[in-house]
Design a protein around this motif. Structure first.
Motif, PDB file in Angstrom:
ATOM      1  N   ILE A 190      -3.265   9.620  -0.947  1.00 35.64           N
ATOM      2  CA  ILE A 190      -4.474   8.815  -0.214  1.00 35.64           C
ATOM      3  C   ILE A 190      -5.407   8.626  -1.229  1.00 35.64           C
ATOM      4  O   ILE A 190      -6.246   7.628  -1.039  1.00 35.64           O
ATOM      5  CB  ILE A 190      -4.534   9.230   1.197  1.00 35.64           C
TER       6      ILE A 190
ATOM      7  N   ILE B  18     -16.565   2.416  13.352  1.00 36.38           N
ATOM      8  CA  ILE B  18     -15.798   2.090  12.133  1.00 36.38           C
ATOM      9  C   ILE B  18     -14.507   1.062  12.597  1.00 36.38           C
ATOM     10  O   ILE B  18     -14.565  -0.178  12.002  1.00 36.38           O
ATOM     11  CB  ILE B  18     -15.164   3.138  11.554  1.00 36.38           C
TER      12      ILE B  18
ATOM     13  N   PHE C  46      -2.199   3.388  17.696  1.00 36.24           N
ATOM     14  CA  PHE C  46      -1.084   2.608  16.754  1.00 36.24           C
ATOM     15  C   PHE C  46      -0.337   1.424  17.460  1.00 36.24           C
ATOM     16  O   PHE C  46      -0.157   0.204  17.162  1.00 36.24           O
ATOM     17  CB  PHE C  46      -0.220   3.527  15.986  1.00 36.24           C
TER      18      PHE C  46
ATOM     19  N   THR D 296     -14.430   0.803   2.442  1.00 31.98           N
ATOM     20  CA  THR D 296     -13.727  -0.034   3.327  1.00 31.98           C
ATOM     21  C   THR D 296     -14.657  -0.935   4.175  1.00 31.98           C
ATOM     22  O   THR D 296     -14.537  -1.982   4.406  1.00 31.98           O
ATOM     23  CB  THR D 296     -12.765   0.783   4.390  1.00 31.98           C
ATOM     24  N   LEU D 297     -15.781  -0.329   4.735  1.00 25.87           N
ATOM     25  CA  LEU D 297     -16.638  -1.299   5.432  1.00 25.87           C
ATOM     26  C   LEU D 297     -17.438  -2.358   4.641  1.00 25.87           C
ATOM     27  O   LEU D 297     -17.884  -3.045   5.105  1.00 25.87           O
ATOM     28  CB  LEU D 297     -17.702  -0.135   6.503  1.00 25.87           C
TER      29      LEU D 297
ATOM     30  N   LEU E  31       0.841  -1.030  -0.036  1.00 27.58           N
ATOM     31  CA  LEU E  31      -0.011   0.012  -0.052  1.00 27.58           C
ATOM     32  C   LEU E  31       0.982   1.243   0.009  1.00 27.58           C
ATOM     33  O   LEU E  31       1.511   1.691   1.098  1.00 27.58           O
ATOM     34  CB  LEU E  31      -0.956   0.049   1.153  1.00 27.58           C
TER      35      LEU E  31
ATOM     36  N   HIS F 258     -14.980  -2.830  13.314  1.00 27.71           N
ATOM     37  CA  HIS F 258     -15.340  -3.653  12.269  1.00 27.71           C
ATOM     38  C   HIS F 258     -14.245  -4.182  11.399  1.00 27.71           C
ATOM     39  O   HIS F 258     -14.173  -4.912  10.621  1.00 27.71           O
ATOM     40  CB  HIS F 258     -16.344  -3.019  11.243  1.00 27.71           C
ATOM     41  N   LEU F 259     -13.121  -3.395  11.650  1.00 24.50           N
ATOM     42  CA  LEU F 259     -11.801  -3.700  10.849  1.00 24.50           C
ATOM     43  C   LEU F 259     -10.633  -4.100  11.443  1.00 24.50           C
ATOM     44  O   LEU F 259      -9.155  -4.175  11.015  1.00 24.50           O
ATOM     45  CB  LEU F 259     -11.436  -2.170  10.125  1.00 24.50           C
TER      46      LEU F 259
ATOM     47  N   VAL G 277       1.987  -1.289   7.310  1.00 20.82           N
ATOM     48  CA  VAL G 277       1.629   0.087   7.609  1.00 20.82           C
ATOM     49  C   VAL G 277       3.011   0.701   7.593  1.00 20.82           C
ATOM     50  O   VAL G 277       2.958   2.054   7.462  1.00 20.82           O
ATOM     51  CB  VAL G 277       0.838   0.207   8.884  1.00 20.82           C
TER      52      VAL G 277
ATOM     53  N   LEU H  24      -6.883   2.143   8.092  1.00 24.00           N
ATOM     54  CA  LEU H  24      -6.054   3.656   7.508  1.00 24.00           C
ATOM     55  C   LEU H  24      -6.770   4.560   6.853  1.00 24.00           C
ATOM     56  O   LEU H  24      -7.277   5.529   6.767  1.00 24.00           O
ATOM     57  CB  LEU H  24      -4.480   3.080   6.971  1.00 24.00           C
ATOM     58  N   LEU H  25      -7.547   3.803   5.733  1.00 19.51           N
ATOM     59  CA  LEU H  25      -8.453   4.441   4.744  1.00 19.51           C
ATOM     60  C   LEU H  25      -9.419   4.819   5.394  1.00 19.51           C
ATOM     61  O   LEU H  25     -10.035   6.151   5.174  1.00 19.51           O
ATOM     62  CB  LEU H  25      -8.536   3.250   3.590  1.00 19.51           C
ATOM     63  N   ALA H  26     -10.430   4.150   6.251  1.00 19.96           N
ATOM     64  CA  ALA H  26     -11.419   4.482   6.697  1.00 19.96           C
ATOM     65  C   ALA H  26     -11.389   5.534   7.556  1.00 19.96           C
ATOM     66  O   ALA H  26     -12.265   6.680   7.763  1.00 19.96           O
ATOM     67  CB  ALA H  26     -12.469   3.258   7.687  1.00 19.96           C
TER      68      ALA H  26
ATOM     69  N   ILE I  96      -3.833   2.192  13.001  1.00 19.95           N
ATOM     70  CA  ILE I  96      -3.576   3.372  12.240  1.00 19.95           C
ATOM     71  C   ILE I  96      -4.737   4.296  12.377  1.00 19.95           C
ATOM     72  O   ILE I  96      -5.702   4.098  11.492  1.00 19.95           O
ATOM     73  CB  ILE I  96      -3.140   3.129  10.722  1.00 19.95           C
TER      74      ILE I  96
ATOM     75  N   PHE J  96     -14.570   6.884   1.685  1.00 25.16           N
ATOM     76  CA  PHE J  96     -13.658   6.109   2.294  1.00 25.16           C
ATOM     77  C   PHE J  96     -14.110   5.099   3.257  1.00 25.16           C
ATOM     78  O   PHE J  96     -13.863   3.936   3.128  1.00 25.16           O
ATOM     79  CB  PHE J  96     -12.735   7.122   2.999  1.00 25.16           C
ATOM     80  N   ILE J  97     -15.049   5.759   3.990  1.00 30.15           N
ATOM     81  CA  ILE J  97     -15.564   4.873   5.136  1.00 30.15           C
ATOM     82  C   ILE J  97     -16.263   3.547   4.641  1.00 30.15           C
ATOM     83  O   ILE J  97     -16.267   2.698   4.691  1.00 30.15           O
ATOM     84  CB  ILE J  97     -16.305   5.659   6.185  1.00 30.15           C
TER      85      ILE J  97
ATOM     86  N   SER K 276       3.751   1.751   4.355  1.00 28.63           N
ATOM     87  CA  SER K 276       2.786   2.973   3.912  1.00 28.63           C
ATOM     88  C   SER K 276       3.271   4.142   4.515  1.00 28.63           C
ATOM     89  O   SER K 276       3.052   5.267   3.758  1.00 28.63           O
ATOM     90  CB  SER K 276       1.391   2.443   4.426  1.00 28.63           C
TER      91      SER K 276
ATOM     92  N   ARG L 230      -6.929  -5.589  10.099  1.00 27.87           N
ATOM     93  CA  ARG L 230      -6.922  -5.076   8.695  1.00 27.87           C
ATOM     94  C   ARG L 230      -6.232  -3.774   8.848  1.00 27.87           C
ATOM     95  O   ARG L 230      -7.425  -2.651   8.506  1.00 27.87           O
ATOM     96  CB  ARG L 230      -8.418  -4.928   8.061  1.00 27.87           C
ATOM     97  N   ALA L 231      -5.191  -3.639   9.099  1.00 24.16           N
ATOM     98  CA  ALA L 231      -4.558  -2.197   9.424  1.00 24.16           C
ATOM     99  C   ALA L 231      -4.758  -1.177   8.239  1.00 24.16           C
ATOM    100  O   ALA L 231      -4.928  -0.065   8.518  1.00 24.16           O
ATOM    101  CB  ALA L 231      -3.094  -2.186   9.858  1.00 24.16           C
ATOM    102  N   LEU L 232      -4.566  -1.737   6.961  1.00 22.05           N
ATOM    103  CA  LEU L 232      -4.468  -0.837   5.756  1.00 22.05           C
ATOM    104  C   LEU L 232      -5.920  -0.159   5.402  1.00 22.05           C
ATOM    105  O   LEU L 232      -6.197   0.986   5.082  1.00 22.05           O
ATOM    106  CB  LEU L 232      -3.897  -1.407   4.693  1.00 22.05           C
ATOM    107  N   GLU L 233      -7.022  -1.086   5.731  1.00 25.53           N
ATOM    108  CA  GLU L 233      -8.223  -0.711   5.671  1.00 25.53           C
ATOM    109  C   GLU L 233      -8.612   0.204   6.823  1.00 25.53           C
ATOM    110  O   GLU L 233      -9.281   1.296   6.558  1.00 25.53           O
ATOM    111  CB  GLU L 233      -9.145  -1.693   5.785  1.00 25.53           C
TER     112      GLU L 233
ATOM    113  N   MET M 192      -5.740   7.593  10.993  1.00 29.13           N
ATOM    114  CA  MET M 192      -5.340   8.882  10.286  1.00 29.13           C
ATOM    115  C   MET M 192      -6.053  10.268  10.637  1.00 29.13           C
ATOM    116  O   MET M 192      -5.721  11.296  10.246  1.00 29.13           O
ATOM    117  CB  MET M 192      -5.602   8.330   8.753  1.00 29.13           C
TER     118      MET M 192
ATOM    119  N   ILE N 208      -8.162   5.522  -2.666  1.00 33.50           N
ATOM    120  CA  ILE N 208      -9.709   5.269  -2.506  1.00 33.50           C
ATOM    121  C   ILE N 208     -10.139   4.973  -4.103  1.00 33.50           C
ATOM    122  O   ILE N 208     -11.066   4.078  -4.139  1.00 33.50           O
ATOM    123  CB  ILE N 208     -10.322   6.227  -1.813  1.00 33.50           C
TER     124      ILE N 208
END
Lengths: 377, 245, 533
Positions: A286, C324, C262, A337-338, A66, C327-328, A152, C336-338, C268, A333-334, A155, C331-334, C270, A290
C-alpha cells in the motif's frame, strides 16, 4: 507521433545521470569523505523503490488496476536474487557446508530442494528475477481479468495474494529461510558486497535500470497500446465494444509491470543485504501506492519522484522523531487523496503550465499531453 | 436477400423480471431498420444480447446464418463487424478527438499489433475524412471531454464509422441534437444503408419518419408488430402501449 | 451402615485373604493393629481402615506408604515421623526427646502391602463425600487398569448414588474386569461398557483385546473399536465445527461492520481494523479503571466496556466519515488509500498513548474455564463470543430491516438522488451508517480483547480476513457476511488438522482468490441489471 523523451522525462533523466556520476565519484574518489558509503547504498535503495513505483504506475496510473500486491512481485525478484547470493556464499557460511545454505543445514536438510537448482548460476537467477514475478502475475491476472474482477475487488484479492505469500514464506518448510529470510551475503559475481566499489557499481546499475524502466514504460504508454490502456482505465466496457480484448491488454501490462517490480527487488536485495517475508507485507504494497499518488498518477516520472521523496522523508523522520513517522505517512495518505489528485508533479506543472496551457491547446502541437494532463485522479 | 442478423425466440430475465420474452427478429443484409418501443420494452437488453454483453437464457442469435452470437463476447462481436453506438454518448474523454477516431479504425486489435503499431498515411487520411464528415475537424486535438453533448454524439458516430462495421447498432442517436443535426443524422444513416446493415433504436417519431424504413415495435420484450411507420402507427395495440400515452 | 460395610467387606476378596480383625473394630484399634502381623494380614487391616471412611485414614495410609509411619516400641503408640513426630491418631506432638529415648521403629512395608495401600487409598477417594473427587478417582482407576481393584470398584459402584460417577465407575470396573480373570460373558459386557465411552482412552484400552486369542473377545473388541472409531470421528467433526463456529464468530464480528461500510455504502474502510483495536483498548481502559477504583465490579467490566467501545469507535467512525470519506464518495480506490492513512495514524496514536506492548485484558469469572460436551471441550469465552456475535448480527438485521433509520439507509444505498429528493438527509444517513459500522467494530474489539493480544497491531491481524469474508459472502448482503464468516471459519478449522494452521489459511486465501474469479460478486451477490456494467 509522440516523443519518447518529453520535457519532464528529459529533466528527470538528466538529474538521474548527474546523480549516477556524482555519487560514485564523490564516494570512491574521496574515500567516503564527501559521500559516505552508506549514502550510496541508501540512494541505491531509493532508486529501487522508484523503479517499483514506475511499475505500479504502469498498471494503476495508465490502466486503472490498483494492485495492492506489487510488493509481492518486488519481493519475489528480491528472493530470486537472494537465492543466487546465498549460493555464492558457498562454504563460507557458519556451518561451512559447500552445498547447502546455513538455514538448510540448521533444519538438517540433506540436499538442495529442486526449486533451488540452477540459482548458483547468475544468469539463470537473473532470468528468474523476471520470470517468477512475471509467471505469478500471468497466472493471477489470467484468472482475475478473464472473469472481469475489477476495482476494489481486484485490489482486495491482490492484497490477499501478497498476504498469502507472506504467510507462506514465513514457513521454514518452504525452503526460503523462514522468518529470517535470506541474508549474510558475501559477494556477487565475485565482487565483495561490503566493498565501496561494488556498492557504487550496484548504484550505477540501479540508476541504469530505473532509466531503462522509465523509457520502456514511456514507450509502452505512448504507443497505441498505451492509448488503449487509458481507454480501459476510463471506459472499460466501451473499449470492449471497439473490439479490443481488455483482459489481454490488462494481462500484458500487469506482467510487464510485475517483471519490472521483480528487477527492482533483485537490485534491492544486494544493496540492503537481506530479503525476508516482511517484504511481502500488505502494508508495504500500500505504501507503494502512496508514492505513486504523491508523485502523480500516470506520469511515470512523478511516480519515481514520489517514491524517492517518501523514502527520503522516512529516513529523515525515523532518524529525528521515529514516533512521528506513521503520523506523517498516514497524514500523507489523507492529504494526497483529498487535496492532491494530480500529485506533486501535477501541482508543479499546474502552476508553471497554467500560463502556457491555453496556447498549447490551440496550437495543437502537443499531442502527448493528452494522457498526462487529462489523467484523472 | 440474405439475413444478416436473426434473433430466434430469445428470452432473458433478471431476477424474475422478463426483460426479453420470446423475441424473434430478422434483419436483412443492407437493411435499415428502426426499433421503437416504450421504456422497458427491452431495446437495450436486445442490443446487449446481440453484442454479447448479455447471454440469453433461451433462444438463438445468428450472424450471417452461420455464427452463433450467444457464444461471443463484446470484443468478439465487434471483430465480427458489429458496431454499437450507446444511448449515452461514451467516448474516451482523456484522449483527443482524433485519437478516439484512430483507436476505432479497422486495424489489428491484438496486444502486440497495437504495441508496435505505427500510423500509416492511409489511416491519417481516413481520420481526416471522418473528422470532416462529423464536422469535428477543427476540434481534432481537443480532449474529447471538452466536447458538447451533441458533438460527443457525432464523435461516437464517427468512431462507429471508423470501425467500418457490417452492422451498426445505433441507440438514440438524435438525443441532444438540434433539429437540423437530427435530420443530417437521419440522412447519414440512410446513406449508410445498402453498404451496411443499420438498426436504429429511437424515441423521436420525426426522426423515425425521416429514416423512412421498416419499423419494429417492441413491447415487454416481445415484437408487437412490424411494418412501415404508417402501418404500425395504425395498429390499435401500438397506439395503446406507445403512441397513445 | 454396618450391614453395608459387611457387604463391602465380603466383596473385598483380594484383601481378605487373611482373617481380618473383628468387623466392628474401631478405627483406633485398626490403626493400632498396623505394626504387627503378617504382610497379608496387615493388608487386610489397611483395607479395613480405608473402609471406615475416617478422615484421618488418608494421612495415615499415605505415611505408611511413604515409610514415615512408626511405632513406639515401648507403648505401641503409632506415630507419624514427618515433618515432626506426632501421634498418628490425635496429631499431638510427641517430644523429640521422648522419641529418641523410647526407640521408635518404622513400620515396614513390602511391595505387596504397598499395592494394598494404594488400592485402599483409591477406595478412600472413591468414598469421598465430594462427587467431583469420586469422579476423578474413578477416572484414575479407568486409566490404570488393575484387576486387583475390581472388588473395590465394584463396591464403590454398588454404593454410588450420583449417576455420572456411577457410570464412570461402571467403566472403571469394566476395565478391571478386562484386566483380570473373568468369564467371557462378563468380559464382553465390559467391552460394551467401555465402547460406549467412545473416546481415545476407550480405544487405547480396547485395542490390545482386538488381538485377543479368544475369538469371541477379539470380535467384540474389534466391533467395539469400529464403533468407537465412528463416534470419535463424529465427535472430531463436532469439535472442528465448534472451533470453526468459534473462529467464524470472530470473523463475523470483525467483518460485519465492514460489510455495512463496504457492502451498503460501497466504501472501503481500511481503518476498520483499527476501530476494532480502539474497542479493545477501551475495554482495557475500563478494566484498569475498575481494578484501581472498584475491583468488585470486575465481572461487570465487559458489560460496561461494550457500550463505551461502541460510542468511542462510532464517534471516531463518524469523524472519519465527516472529515474524509464524504469528500471521496464514488471514488472507492481513493477512499481505500485515505482510510489506510487513518489506520496508520490510529495505530501510532495508540502506540504513543498505551505503549507498543501487549496489554493485559482479563476474563471475568463468567468467561473463564470450560465445560465438556461429550468428547469435546467448550470454553466459556468462545461460547459467549459466539452468542455475542449472533446477538450483534440479530440487532443489526433488526435495525436494517425494521427501523426507519434502516429503511433510510437502504434507500440511500439503492438510489441516492431519489432518496435525497424524497427528503432523506443523505449526509446524515451516511454519517450514521458509517458510525454504525464503526461502532460494531468497537464491539468486536471488546470481544477480541478476551481471546487475543491487545496491541496496536490488533487491527492489522484481522483486516485481510474480514475483507475476505465480505468479498466471499457478497457485498451488500449481511446474510452473506454471516454465511461467509462461518463457512470460512469452519473450512479453515477442517483444513488445519491436515495442513497446519498457516497452510490452512493460505489454502483458504487462494481458494477465495479463485472463487472470486467464478463469482466476482460473492456468494450472495445482489443480481439484476442495476449491478451490471
Amino acid at each position: 507521433m509522440t516523443t519518447l523523451i518529453d520535457r519532464r522525462m528529459g529533466i528527470f533523466l538528466a538529474g538521474l545521470f548527474v546523480l549516477t556520476v556524482a555519487i560514485p565519484v564523490g564516494n570512491l574518489a574521496f574515500e567516503g569523505k564527501v559521500v559516505p558509503s552508506y549514502i550510496v547504498s541508501l540512494l541505491g535503495k531509493y532508486l529501487c523503490y522508484a523503479l517499483l513505483a514506475v511499475a505500479l504506475d504502469l498498471v494503476w496510473g495508465f490502466c486503472g488496476i490498483l494492485s495492492l500486491g506489487h510488493g509481492a512481485f518486488f519481493a519475489l525478484g528480491g528472493y530470486a536474487m537472494g537465492m543466487h547470493l546465498m549460493r555464492e556464499i558457498g562454504d563460507r557460511g557458519v556451518y561451512a557446508n559447500p552445498n547447502l545454505p546455513d538455514f538448510m543445514v540448521f533444519l538438517s536438510w540433506d540436499e538442495l530442494p529442486w526449486f533451488w537448482m540452477g540459482f548458483g548460476n547468475f544468469w539463470f537467477a537473473s532470468l528468474m528475477v523476471m520470470l517468477v514475478p512475471g509467471a505469478l502475475a500471468f497466472l493471477f491476472g489470467w484468472f482475475a481479468f478473464r472473469s472481469r474482477v475489477t476495482g476494489v475487488y481486484l485490489s482486495i484479492i491482490t492484497q490477499a495474494m501478497t498476504y498469502a505469500l507472506q504467510l507462506a514464506f514465513f514457513r521454514n518448510e518452504m525452503g526460503f529461510g523462514g522468518n529470517n529470510g535470506l541474508t549474510d551475503f558475501k559477494d556477487v559475481l565475485g565482487f565483495p558486497l561490503q566493498s565501496d566499489s561494488t556498492r557504487a557499481g550496484l548504484f550505477v546499475l540501479t540508476a541504469v535500470a530505473l532509466a531503462a524502466g522509465l523509457l520502456i514504460a514511456r514507450a509502452i504508454t505512448t504507443s497505441k497500446l498505451g492509448m488503449i490502456l487509458v481507454c480501459i482505465r476510463d471506459a472499460e466496457s466501451r473499449t470492449r465494444f471497439l473490439g479490443y480484448r481488455v483482459e489481454g491488454f490488462k494481462l500484458f501490462i500487469f506482467v510487464v509491470s510485475a517483471m519490472m517490480a521483480g528487477v527492482a527487488g533483485a537490485l534491492y536485495t544486494p544493496q540492503v543485504g537481506i530479503i525476508n517475508p516482511g517484504e511481502f507485507s500488505p502494508a508495504n504494497s500500500i505504501e507503494v501506492v502512496i508514492w505513486v499518488a504523491l508523485g502523480g498518477r500516470g506520469t511515470l516520472v512523478g511516480a519515481a519522484l514520489g517514491a524517492i521523496l517518501v523514502a527520503l522523508a522516512k529516513t529523515l523522520f525515523t532518524g529525528w522523531f521515529p514516533e512521528f513517522w506513521l503520523f506523517a505517512l498516514g497524514g500523507l495518505f489523507i492529504l494526497v487523496t483529498l487535496f492532491l489528485p494530480t500529485g506533486v508533479l501535477g501541482l508543479i506543472e499546474g502552476v508553471a503550465g497554467s500560463r502556457g496551457r491555453r496556447a498549447r491547446r490551440a496550437s495543437a502541437a502537443l499531442e502527448d499531453g493528452v494522457t498526462e494532463e487529462g489523467a484523472k485522479a | 436477400m440474405t439475413v444478416q442478423l436473426l434473433l430466434d425466440g430469445v428470452s432473458r430475465s433478471f431476477d424474475g423480471y422478463k426483460a426479453i420474452n420470446d423475441l424473434s427478429l430478422a434483419v436483412d443484409k443492407g437493411e435499415l431498420r428502426a426499433v421503437i418501443g416504450p421504456n422497458g420494452a427491452g431495446k437495450t437488453t436486445m442490443m446487449d444480447i446481440i453484442t454479447g454483453k448479455t447471454r440469453p437464457d433461451t433462444g438463438g442469435v445468428w450472424w450471417n446464418q452461420t455464427v452463433d452470437l450467444t457464444r461471443i463476447d463484446e470484443a468478439g462481436s465487434a471483430r465480427l463487424g458489429i458496431g454499437r453506438k450507446f444511448q449515452k454518448p461514451t467516448v474516451f474523454e482523456t484522449h483527443s478527438v482524433q485519437e478516439n477516431i484512430a483507436l476505432s479504425l479497422k486495424a489489428g486489435r491484438s496486444v502486440f499489433a497495437t504495441l508496435f503499431h505505427r500510423r500509416t498515411e492511409a489511416e491519417a487520411a481516413r481520420i481526416t475524412e471522418l473528422l470532416r464528415l462529423v464536422r469535428l475537424e477543427g476540434d481534432r486535438h481537443r480532449p474529447a471531454a471538452d466536447l458538447s453533448h451533441g458533438q460527443k454524439q457525432w464523435l461516437e458516430i464517427g468512431m462507429l464509422l471508423a470501425q467500418d462495421p457490417e452492422l451498426l447498432l445505433v441507440d438514440e442517436p438524435a438525443a441532444g441534437m438540434t433539429d437540423a443535426e437530427t435530420m443530417r443524422t437521419a440522412e447519414l444513416l440512410r446513406s449508410l444503408a445498402g453498404k451496411h446493415t443499420v438498426i436504429v433504436v429511437e424515441h423521436d417519431m420525426e426522426f423515425v419518419r425521416a429514416l423512412d424504413c421498416r419499423v419494429t415495435v417492441l413491447h415487454q420484450g416481445h415484437v408487437l408488430t412490424e411494418g412501415s411507420l404508417d402501418h404500425v402507427s395504425a395498429n390499435p395495440e401500438v397506439i395503446e402501449v406507445y403512441l397513445g400515452r | 451402615m454396618s450391614f453395608l460395610r459387611a457387604c463391602l467387606m465380603a466383596l473385598l476378596l483380594p484383601l481378605l485373604a487373611a482373617p481380618a480383625l473383628a468387623q466392628t473394630a474401631s478405627f483406633e484399634d485398626l490403626v493400632a493393629a498396623l505394626p504387627e502381623g503378617s504382610y497379608s494380614a496387615r493388608g487386610a487391616v489397611v483395607g479395613d481402615i480405608a473402609l471406615t471412611g475416617d478422615p484421618r485414614a488418608e494421612a495415615i495410609l499415605t505415611a505408611l506408604l511413604d515409610g514415615t509411619l512408626g511405632v513406639i516400641a515401648a507403648t505401641g503408640q503409632v506415630v507419624t515421623l514427618a515433618p515432626a513426630p506426632a501421634d498418628a491418631l490425635t496429631g499431638a506432638p510427641v517430644a523429640e526427646a521422648g522419641v529418641a529415648e523410647a526407640k521408635v521403629e518404622k513400620i515396614r512395608v513390602n511391595n505387596g502391602l504397598r499395592r494394598d495401600i494404594r488400592a485402599a487409598l483409591g477406595i478412600l477417594t472413591l468414598s469421598d463425600p465430594d462427587p467431583a473427587k469420586r469422579l476423578a478417582a474413578a477416572d484414575a482407576a479407568f486409566r490404570a487398569p488393575d484387576a486387583a481393584q475390581y472388588a473395590l470398584l465394584d463396591a464403590a459402584f454398588q454404593r454410588e448414588q450420583d449417576a455420572a460417577v456411577k457410570s464412570r465407575l461402571a467403566e472403571a470396573r469394566a476395565v478391571a474386569i478386562l484386566d483380570g480373570d473373568f468369564p467371557d460373558a462378563e468380559k464382553r459386557a465390559a467391552i460394551d461398557v467401555i465402547a460406549r465411552r467412545g473416546d481415545a482412552d476407550a480405544q487405547r484400552i480396547l485395542t490390545p483385546f482386538a488381538a485377543s486369542p479368544d475369538p469371541d473377545i477379539a470380535e467384540a473388541a474389534s466391533a467395539a473399536l469400529a464403533s468407537i472409531e465412528r463416534s470419535r470421528m463424529l465427535w472430531g467433526y463436532a469439535q472442528n465445527i465448534w472451533y470453526g463456529l468459534s473462529l467464524g464468530s470472530v470473523l463475523l464480528l470483525a467483518a460485519i461492520g465492514l460489510a455495512i461500510t463496504f457492502g451498503v455504502m460501497g466504501v472501503i474502510n481500511m481503518a476498520h481494523g483499527e476501530l476494532v483495536m480502539l474497542g479493545a483498548y477501551t475495554t482495557y481502559a475500563v478494566q484498569e479503571t475498575i481494578r484501581q477504583n472498584a475491583p468488585g465490579l470486575f465481572d461487570w467490566s465487559l458489560l460496561i466496556a461494550a457500550p463505551l467501545a461502541f460510542v468511542v469507535a462510532g464517534a471516531v467512525g463518524v469523524a472519519i466519515e465527516r472529515g474524509i470519506v464524504r469528500h471521496l464518495y464514488g471514488r472507492a480506490l481513493e477512499t481505500l488509500l485515505a482510510t489506510w492513512g487513518v489506520s496508520l495514524i490510529l495505530q501510532q496514536a495508540v502506540r504513543s498513548i498505551f505503549g507498543p506492548n501487549n496489554r493485559e485484558v482479563g476474563n471475568p469469572s463468567w468467561m473463564s474455564g470450560s465445560f465438556d460436551v461429550g468428547q469435546m471441550t467448550v470454553t466459556w469465552n468462545r461460547l459467549w463470543i459466539l452468542l455475542f456475535a449472533l446477538a450483534v448480527f440479530a440487532v443489526l438485521l433488526f435495525v436494517m430491516k425494521r427501523t426507519p433509520v434502516g429503511l433510510q439507509m437502504r434507500a440511500v444505498t439503492q438510489n441516492r438522488p431519489m432518496a435525497a429528493s424524497m427528503g432523506i438527509r443523505t449526509n446524515w444517513v451516511d454519517a450514521l451508517t458509517f458510525g454504525l459500522g464503526a461502532g460494531i467494530a468497537g464491539l468486536a474489539g471488546v470481544a477480541l480483547s478476551q481471546i487475543d493480544n491487545v496491541s496496536p497491531n490488533l487491527g492489522q491481524t484481522y483486516i485481510v480476513d474480514s475483507f475476505m469474508v465480505v468479498v466471499f459472502g457478497g457485498a451488500g448482503n449481511i446474510w452473506g457476511t454471516l454465511a461467509g464468516a462461518f463457512s470460512l471459519g469452519i473450512v479453515n478449522k477442517f483444513l488445519e488438522p491436515y495442513a497446519g494452521a498457516v497452510l490452512a489459511k493460505i489454502i483458504v486465501l487462494v481458494a477465495i482468490i479463485l472463487f472470486i474469479q467464478k463469482r466476482p460478486r460473492g456468494l450472495f451477490a445482489v443480481k439484476g441489471r442495476a449491478v451490471e456494467g
